[in-house]
Write a protein that holds these residues in place. Structure first.
Motif, PDB file in Angstrom:
ATOM      1  N   ASP A 285      41.478  35.156  52.978  1.00 37.01           N
ATOM      2  CA  ASP A 285      40.287  36.131  53.003  1.00 37.01           C
ATOM      3  C   ASP A 285      40.922  37.437  52.849  1.00 37.01           C
ATOM      4  O   ASP A 285      40.330  38.308  52.072  1.00 37.01           O
ATOM      5  CB  ASP A 285      39.513  36.022  54.245  1.00 37.01           C
ATOM      6  CG  ASP A 285      38.071  36.697  54.076  1.00 37.01           C
ATOM      7  OD1 ASP A 285      37.635  36.653  52.924  1.00 37.01           O
ATOM      8  OD2 ASP A 285      37.571  37.321  55.037  1.00 37.01           O
ATOM      9  N   GLN A 286      42.077  37.860  53.559  1.00 31.88           N
ATOM     10  CA  GLN A 286      42.674  39.331  53.471  1.00 31.88           C
ATOM     11  C   GLN A 286      43.318  39.470  52.130  1.00 31.88           C
ATOM     12  O   GLN A 286      43.495  40.531  51.508  1.00 31.88           O
ATOM     13  CB  GLN A 286      43.587  39.300  54.751  1.00 31.88           C
ATOM     14  CG  GLN A 286      43.070  39.539  56.047  1.00 31.88           C
ATOM     15  CD  GLN A 286      43.845  39.409  57.023  1.00 31.88           C
ATOM     16  OE1 GLN A 286      45.050  39.128  57.120  1.00 31.88           O
ATOM     17  NE2 GLN A 286      43.368  39.725  58.158  1.00 31.88           N
ATOM     18  N   LEU A 287      43.596  38.179  51.476  1.00 32.70           N
ATOM     19  CA  LEU A 287      44.089  38.351  50.039  1.00 32.70           C
ATOM     20  C   LEU A 287      43.142  38.209  49.036  1.00 32.70           C
ATOM     21  O   LEU A 287      43.477  38.042  47.970  1.00 32.70           O
ATOM     22  CB  LEU A 287      45.500  37.075  50.106  1.00 32.70           C
ATOM     23  CG  LEU A 287      46.245  37.052  50.672  1.00 32.70           C
ATOM     24  CD1 LEU A 287      47.371  35.803  50.707  1.00 32.70           C
ATOM     25  CD2 LEU A 287      47.468  38.416  50.479  1.00 32.70           C
ATOM     26  N   ASP A 288      42.010  38.501  49.361  1.00 36.32           N
ATOM     27  CA  ASP A 288      40.826  38.549  48.599  1.00 36.32           C
ATOM     28  C   ASP A 288      40.491  37.138  47.900  1.00 36.32           C
ATOM     29  O   ASP A 288      40.192  37.274  46.405  1.00 36.32           O
ATOM     30  CB  ASP A 288      41.127  39.637  47.394  1.00 36.32           C
ATOM     31  CG  ASP A 288      40.915  41.180  48.152  1.00 36.32           C
ATOM     32  OD1 ASP A 288      40.113  41.362  49.129  1.00 36.32           O
ATOM     33  OD2 ASP A 288      41.355  41.916  47.784  1.00 36.32           O
ATOM     34  N   GLU A 289      40.697  36.129  48.681  1.00 39.14           N
ATOM     35  CA  GLU A 289      40.426  34.841  47.967  1.00 39.14           C
ATOM     36  C   GLU A 289      39.579  34.149  48.904  1.00 39.14           C
ATOM     37  O   GLU A 289      39.697  32.929  49.503  1.00 39.14           O
ATOM     38  CB  GLU A 289      41.625  33.912  47.833  1.00 39.14           C
ATOM     39  CG  GLU A 289      42.669  34.612  47.018  1.00 39.14           C
ATOM     40  CD  GLU A 289      42.184  34.310  45.556  1.00 39.14           C
ATOM     41  OE1 GLU A 289      41.260  33.691  44.989  1.00 39.14           O
ATOM     42  OE2 GLU A 289      43.077  35.023  44.392  1.00 39.14           O
TER      43      GLU A 289
END
Length: 218
Positions: free
Chosen positions: A62-66
């Motif tokens: 989620d933090q890696l925008d996935e």
């Protein structure tokens, strides 16, 4: 640091899930998301039944925008530990992020059952009900949140969002929100706090001309 210094060399040589999960968690705590992802992925490759590591990898993704990829790990964590409030709240948050508000609501309700996540789950649940225009359910949710956690500033902000600035009880709700506002814990509240301060000043007759204008257009 110790996990990285002592276990990372071993994890690189021996496919040991316990070493891999420890190193992955250590990198996560250092905000090294890509390194955490690599080690947690290897740990889950050998031990897919790790619920905590599934939650950790979901967080990293989620933090890696996935968020779509994160959803799969979050769903696995819930399946493995359905009574874990952190898992339920995490999945609800990811569902919200990916545009699935209706699907998020049951997970926030499940997170209410865990004392460790109850207060946070209330704010997510009430906010989701407000955003999806379920006014009656949202009003009941906010009432329950504030009855149980009267020192929660987000609950008072949500009450104002529901009833507006001029309804009976709005001044009390705004005053409580402003008094409880904690910029360090709730940086997202800065704009709402400033707006409510100006509206309260206008109602009390102490606002400047500029603040009176801002209050009228809020």
């Amino acid at each position: 640091r110790r996990a990285i210094a002592e276990l990372e060399p071993a994890a690189l040589q021996v496919p040991n899930a316990a070493f891999l999960r420890s190193v992955g968690g250590a990198w996560l705590r250092k905000d090294e998301n890509w390194k955490a992802f690599v080690y947690l992925s290897q740990a889950l490759r050998f031990m897919p039944g790790y619920a905590q590591e599934s939650r950790w990898r979901a967080m990293v993704l989620d933090q890696l925008d996935e968020p779509e990829w994160a959803r799969a790990d979050a769903e696995r964590a819930v399946a493995l530990e359905p009574d874990n409030g952190y898992a339920q709240q995490q999945l609800g948050g990811i569902l919200l992020e990916t545009g699935h508000s209706a699907e998020a609501v049951p997970h926030f309700r499940e997170a209410l059952k865990d004392s460790k996540t109850r207060q946070g789950a209330y704010t997510y649940l009430c906010g989701t009900l407000i955003d999806t225009k379920q006014r009656d359910a949202a009003g009941k949710c906010v009432d329950e949140l504030l009855a149980e956690y009267p020192e929660n500033p987000e609950g008072w902000r949500q009450r104002v969002a529901l009833i507006g600035y001029d309804a009976p009880g709005s001044v009390d709700a705004m005053e409580r929100f402003v008094a409880l506002n904690d910029p360090k814990r709730w940086p997202s509240h800065a704009r709402a706090a400033e707006t409510m301060r100006k509206i309260l000043a206008a109602k009390q007759g102490t606002a400047s001309a500029a603040d009176m204008f801002d209050a009228r257009v809020a």
